[in-house]
Scaffold this motif. Structure first.
Motif, PDB file in Angstrom:
ATOM      1  N   GLY A   1     -42.148 -23.180 -31.880  1.00 38.54           N
ATOM      2  CA  GLY A   1     -42.985 -24.119 -31.163  1.00 38.54           C
ATOM      3  C   GLY A   1     -42.839 -25.084 -29.797  1.00 38.54           C
ATOM      4  O   GLY A   1     -43.028 -25.256 -29.235  1.00 38.54           O
ATOM      5  N   VAL A   2     -41.109 -25.402 -30.926  1.00 39.07           N
ATOM      6  CA  VAL A   2     -41.028 -27.158 -30.571  1.00 39.07           C
ATOM      7  C   VAL A   2     -40.128 -27.195 -29.523  1.00 39.07           C
ATOM      8  O   VAL A   2     -40.050 -27.562 -28.621  1.00 39.07           O
ATOM      9  CB  VAL A   2     -40.667 -28.120 -31.764  1.00 39.07           C
ATOM     10  N   LEU A   3     -39.421 -26.277 -29.828  1.00 39.71           N
ATOM     11  CA  LEU A   3     -37.768 -25.943 -28.793  1.00 39.71           C
ATOM     12  C   LEU A   3     -38.487 -25.479 -27.499  1.00 39.71           C
ATOM     13  O   LEU A   3     -37.448 -24.011 -27.758  1.00 39.71           O
ATOM     14  CB  LEU A   3     -37.055 -25.511 -28.998  1.00 39.71           C
ATOM     15  N   ASN A   4     -39.124 -25.337 -26.238  1.00 37.62           N
ATOM     16  CA  ASN A   4     -39.309 -24.611 -25.524  1.00 37.62           C
ATOM     17  C   ASN A   4     -38.491 -24.922 -24.975  1.00 37.62           C
ATOM     18  O   ASN A   4     -38.471 -23.867 -23.868  1.00 37.62           O
ATOM     19  CB  ASN A   4     -40.978 -25.178 -24.822  1.00 37.62           C
ATOM     20  N   ILE A   5     -38.205 -25.674 -24.634  1.00 35.65           N
ATOM     21  CA  ILE A   5     -36.904 -25.492 -23.791  1.00 35.65           C
ATOM     22  C   ILE A   5     -35.037 -24.995 -24.343  1.00 35.65           C
ATOM     23  O   ILE A   5     -33.744 -25.195 -23.509  1.00 35.65           O
ATOM     24  CB  ILE A   5     -36.192 -26.761 -22.727  1.00 35.65           C
ATOM     25  N   GLY A   6     -35.471 -24.196 -26.084  1.00 34.97           N
ATOM     26  CA  GLY A   6     -33.822 -23.837 -25.704  1.00 34.97           C
ATOM     27  C   GLY A   6     -33.069 -24.936 -26.920  1.00 34.97           C
ATOM     28  O   GLY A   6     -33.603 -26.538 -26.776  1.00 34.97           O
ATOM     29  N   TYR A   7     -32.237 -24.612 -27.264  1.00 32.82           N
ATOM     30  CA  TYR A   7     -31.005 -25.454 -28.438  1.00 32.82           C
ATOM     31  C   TYR A   7     -30.150 -25.919 -27.232  1.00 32.82           C
ATOM     32  O   TYR A   7     -29.654 -25.257 -26.290  1.00 32.82           O
ATOM     33  CB  TYR A   7     -29.704 -24.671 -28.762  1.00 32.82           C
ATOM     34  N   SER A   8     -29.639 -27.317 -27.366  1.00 32.72           N
ATOM     35  CA  SER A   8     -28.828 -28.283 -26.797  1.00 32.72           C
ATOM     36  C   SER A   8     -28.686 -28.290 -25.364  1.00 32.72           C
ATOM     37  O   SER A   8     -27.250 -27.665 -24.466  1.00 32.72           O
ATOM     38  CB  SER A   8     -27.602 -27.314 -27.388  1.00 32.72           C
ATOM     39  N   ARG A   9     -29.924 -28.403 -24.603  1.00 35.36           N
ATOM     40  CA  ARG A   9     -29.738 -28.264 -23.303  1.00 35.36           C
ATOM     41  C   ARG A   9     -28.660 -29.799 -22.906  1.00 35.36           C
ATOM     42  O   ARG A   9     -29.104 -30.951 -23.404  1.00 35.36           O
ATOM     43  CB  ARG A   9     -30.807 -28.604 -22.938  1.00 35.36           C
ATOM     44  N   PRO A  10     -27.863 -29.542 -21.829  1.00 32.30           N
ATOM     45  CA  PRO A  10     -27.602 -30.737 -21.606  1.00 32.30           C
ATOM     46  C   PRO A  10     -27.616 -31.777 -21.396  1.00 32.30           C
ATOM     47  O   PRO A  10     -27.619 -32.909 -21.695  1.00 32.30           O
ATOM     48  CB  PRO A  10     -26.382 -30.145 -20.355  1.00 32.30           C
ATOM     49  N   GLU A  11     -28.786 -32.172 -20.165  1.00 30.77           N
ATOM     50  CA  GLU A  11     -29.457 -33.198 -19.855  1.00 30.77           C
ATOM     51  C   GLU A  11     -30.127 -33.804 -21.669  1.00 30.77           C
ATOM     52  O   GLU A  11     -30.756 -35.375 -21.117  1.00 30.77           O
ATOM     53  CB  GLU A  11     -30.194 -33.149 -18.958  1.00 30.77           C
ATOM     54  N   VAL A  12     -30.665 -32.969 -22.599  1.00 31.89           N
ATOM     55  CA  VAL A  12     -31.232 -33.283 -23.089  1.00 31.89           C
ATOM     56  C   VAL A  12     -30.544 -34.140 -24.658  1.00 31.89           C
ATOM     57  O   VAL A  12     -30.874 -34.610 -25.230  1.00 31.89           O
ATOM     58  CB  VAL A  12     -32.051 -32.538 -24.005  1.00 31.89           C
ATOM     59  N   VAL A  13     -29.637 -33.165 -24.476  1.00 24.98           N
ATOM     60  CA  VAL A  13     -27.586 -34.305 -25.708  1.00 24.98           C
ATOM     61  C   VAL A  13     -27.886 -35.521 -24.893  1.00 24.98           C
ATOM     62  O   VAL A  13     -27.671 -36.103 -25.331  1.00 24.98           O
ATOM     63  CB  VAL A  13     -26.872 -33.120 -25.530  1.00 24.98           C
ATOM     64  N   GLU A  14     -27.691 -35.509 -23.814  1.00 23.47           N
ATOM     65  CA  GLU A  14     -26.837 -36.384 -22.963  1.00 23.47           C
ATOM     66  C   GLU A  14     -28.069 -37.852 -23.207  1.00 23.47           C
ATOM     67  O   GLU A  14     -27.885 -38.986 -23.399  1.00 23.47           O
ATOM     68  CB  GLU A  14     -26.790 -36.257 -21.449  1.00 23.47           C
ATOM     69  N   ALA A  15     -29.475 -37.399 -22.831  1.00 24.26           N
ATOM     70  CA  ALA A  15     -30.368 -38.326 -23.592  1.00 24.26           C
ATOM     71  C   ALA A  15     -30.609 -39.189 -24.530  1.00 24.26           C
ATOM     72  O   ALA A  15     -30.582 -39.819 -24.980  1.00 24.26           O
ATOM     73  CB  ALA A  15     -31.591 -38.380 -23.011  1.00 24.26           C
ATOM     74  N   VAL A  16     -30.194 -38.183 -25.623  1.00 22.45           N
ATOM     75  CA  VAL A  16     -30.386 -38.823 -27.209  1.00 22.45           C
ATOM     76  C   VAL A  16     -28.554 -39.627 -27.474  1.00 22.45           C
ATOM     77  O   VAL A  16     -29.417 -40.421 -28.034  1.00 22.45           O
ATOM     78  CB  VAL A  16     -30.171 -37.479 -27.871  1.00 22.45           C
ATOM     79  N   LYS A  17     -28.189 -38.932 -26.806  1.00 22.60           N
ATOM     80  CA  LYS A  17     -26.689 -40.015 -26.843  1.00 22.60           C
ATOM     81  C   LYS A  17     -26.829 -41.541 -26.409  1.00 22.60           C
ATOM     82  O   LYS A  17     -26.487 -42.325 -26.776  1.00 22.60           O
ATOM     83  CB  LYS A  17     -25.597 -39.423 -26.077  1.00 22.60           C
ATOM     84  N   ALA A  18     -27.772 -41.580 -24.604  1.00 20.87           N
ATOM     85  CA  ALA A  18     -27.598 -42.528 -24.463  1.00 20.87           C
ATOM     86  C   ALA A  18     -28.615 -43.245 -25.400  1.00 20.87           C
ATOM     87  O   ALA A  18     -28.922 -44.460 -25.744  1.00 20.87           O
ATOM     88  CB  ALA A  18     -28.518 -42.150 -22.970  1.00 20.87           C
ATOM     89  N   GLN A  19     -29.984 -42.700 -26.504  1.00 27.67           N
ATOM     90  CA  GLN A  19     -31.196 -43.501 -26.699  1.00 27.67           C
ATOM     91  C   GLN A  19     -30.170 -43.761 -28.009  1.00 27.67           C
ATOM     92  O   GLN A  19     -30.187 -45.089 -28.622  1.00 27.67           O
ATOM     93  CB  GLN A  19     -31.692 -42.603 -27.095  1.00 27.67           C
ATOM     94  N   ALA A  20     -28.775 -43.111 -28.251  1.00 27.39           N
ATOM     95  CA  ALA A  20     -28.106 -43.430 -29.529  1.00 27.39           C
ATOM     96  C   ALA A  20     -27.899 -44.669 -29.745  1.00 27.39           C
ATOM     97  O   ALA A  20     -27.272 -45.668 -30.748  1.00 27.39           O
ATOM     98  CB  ALA A  20     -27.581 -42.201 -30.577  1.00 27.39           C
ATOM     99  N   GLU A  21     -27.143 -44.864 -28.670  1.00 28.29           N
ATOM    100  CA  GLU A  21     -26.145 -46.090 -28.102  1.00 28.29           C
ATOM    101  C   GLU A  21     -27.175 -47.134 -28.182  1.00 28.29           C
ATOM    102  O   GLU A  21     -26.256 -48.699 -28.668  1.00 28.29           O
ATOM    103  CB  GLU A  21     -25.699 -46.154 -27.369  1.00 28.29           C
ATOM    104  N   LYS A  22     -28.478 -46.926 -28.161  1.00 24.64           N
ATOM    105  CA  LYS A  22     -29.056 -48.686 -28.032  1.00 24.64           C
ATOM    106  C   LYS A  22     -29.873 -48.515 -29.284  1.00 24.64           C
ATOM    107  O   LYS A  22     -29.274 -49.699 -29.543  1.00 24.64           O
ATOM    108  CB  LYS A  22     -30.903 -48.346 -27.111  1.00 24.64           C
ATOM    109  N   TYR A  23     -30.405 -47.679 -29.865  1.00 26.56           N
ATOM    110  CA  TYR A  23     -31.539 -47.978 -31.041  1.00 26.56           C
ATOM    111  C   TYR A  23     -31.999 -46.880 -31.922  1.00 26.56           C
ATOM    112  O   TYR A  23     -31.937 -45.915 -30.836  1.00 26.56           O
ATOM    113  CB  TYR A  23     -32.156 -49.347 -31.427  1.00 26.56           C
ATOM    114  N   PHE A  24     -31.650 -46.013 -32.386  1.00 25.62           N
ATOM    115  CA  PHE A  24     -32.878 -44.806 -32.787  1.00 25.62           C
ATOM    116  C   PHE A  24     -33.665 -45.321 -33.510  1.00 25.62           C
ATOM    117  O   PHE A  24     -35.021 -44.401 -32.991  1.00 25.62           O
ATOM    118  CB  PHE A  24     -31.919 -44.175 -34.404  1.00 25.62           C
TER     119      PHE A  24
END
Length: 209
Positions: free
Chosen positions: A67-90
Motif C-alpha cells: 500500500g505504499v506505492l500508490n502511484i506505481g514504480y518509477s514514475r518519472p516525476e518522482v525519479v526526477e525529484a529523488v535525483k534533485a534531492q540526492a544532489e543536495k543531501y540524503f
C-alpha cells in the motif's frame, strides 16, 4: 516499456536460476522471520504496476509495497525529484537542524487531513508501530487516562506495546510480560463475515482506537 508489458514467465517456473541463488543467499544472511512468507521473486526493476525479476519474468504487482506505492514504480516525476534531492543531501535529522522539505510536507498534511480542531500539527514516524506507540503516548498525556481499547483481529506492530495490541499472538510468543490496561472490542463492520466463515476478513483490521 515494462509498464506496458503483460505478465510473462520465461523461466518455465518461479523462481528461476538467478532468483533461486539470491533466495539461498537470503536464507543464509537474513533472519527466518523475514524469509518464510515472501514470494519467490527477486525484483530487478519496476515500472507502473509491473515488476521484472532477475531472470526476466514479468509480474503484475498487486502488493504495491503493501500500500505504499500508490502511484506505481518509477514514475518519472518522482525519479526526477529523488535525483534533485540526492544532489543536495540524503538525510538530515529534523530535531537537530531543520530542512524545509519536512516543514512543507507537514503543511500539506495539516491542510488536507480531516481532523477536528482549528489548528493542525504533523510529525513523521519511522514505522506504523512507532506511529501507534506515539499516538498512545499523546492520547494518554492529553486525557490522563491509563487504558487502551483496540479492535479484535487488528494488527498494530511488533514492538512491546504494539504486540500486546496485535491480535495474532504468534508474533508475541515468549515475548512477555506485556503492558496492561488493554481491552478489546469487536470492530463495527457492517459486512463482517459470519462466524465460521473462512474468508479471513475478521483478521484484517489495522486500526488503533
Amino acid at each position: 516499456m515494462l509498464r506496458e508489458a503483460l505478465p510473462e514467465i520465461v523461466t518455465g517456473s518461479v523462481p528461476g536460476a538467478k532468483a533461486k541463488a539470491i533466495l539461498d543467499r537470503r536464507n543464509e544472511a537474513v533472519p527466518k522471520g523475514l524469509c518464510g512468507s515472501t514470494y519467490p521473486i527477486c525484483m530487478e526493476k519496476g515500472e507502473g504496476a509491473m515488476l521484472e525479476d532477475v531472470d526476466g519474468n514479468k509480474f503484475l504487482d498487486w502488493i504495491g509495497g503493501v500500500g505504499v506505492l500508490n502511484i506505481g514504480y518509477s514514475r518519472p516525476e518522482v525519479v526526477e525529484a529523488v535525483k534533485a534531492q540526492a544532489e543536495k543531501y540524503f538525510h538530515g535529522i529534523f530535531n537537530v537542524y531543520v530542512h524545509e522539505g519536512y516543514v512543507k510536507l507537514a503543511e500539506m498534511f495539516n491542510e488536507t487531513v480531516p481532523c477536528k480542531g482549528g489548528k493542525m500539527k504533523t510529525y513523521f514516524a519511522n514505522s506504523g508501530a512507532e506511529a501507534d506507540e506515539n499516538a498512545i503516548k499523546i492520547a494518554k498525556a492529553y486525557t490522563g487516562r491509563d487504558n487502551i481499547i483496540c479492535f479484535s483481529g487488528a494488527f498494530h506492530g511488533r514492538t512491546s506495546l504494539t504486540m500486546a495490541l496485535t491480535a495474532k499472538k504468534a508474533y508475541a510468543l515468549g515475548m512477555g510480560p506485556f503492558p496492561s490496561g488493554i481491552y478489546r472490542a469487536e470492530y463495527p463492520y457492517l459486512y463482517r463475515a459470519p462466524k465460521g466463515c473462512s474468508t479471513g476478513r475478521n483478521n484484517r483490521w489495522y486500526i488503533l482506537w
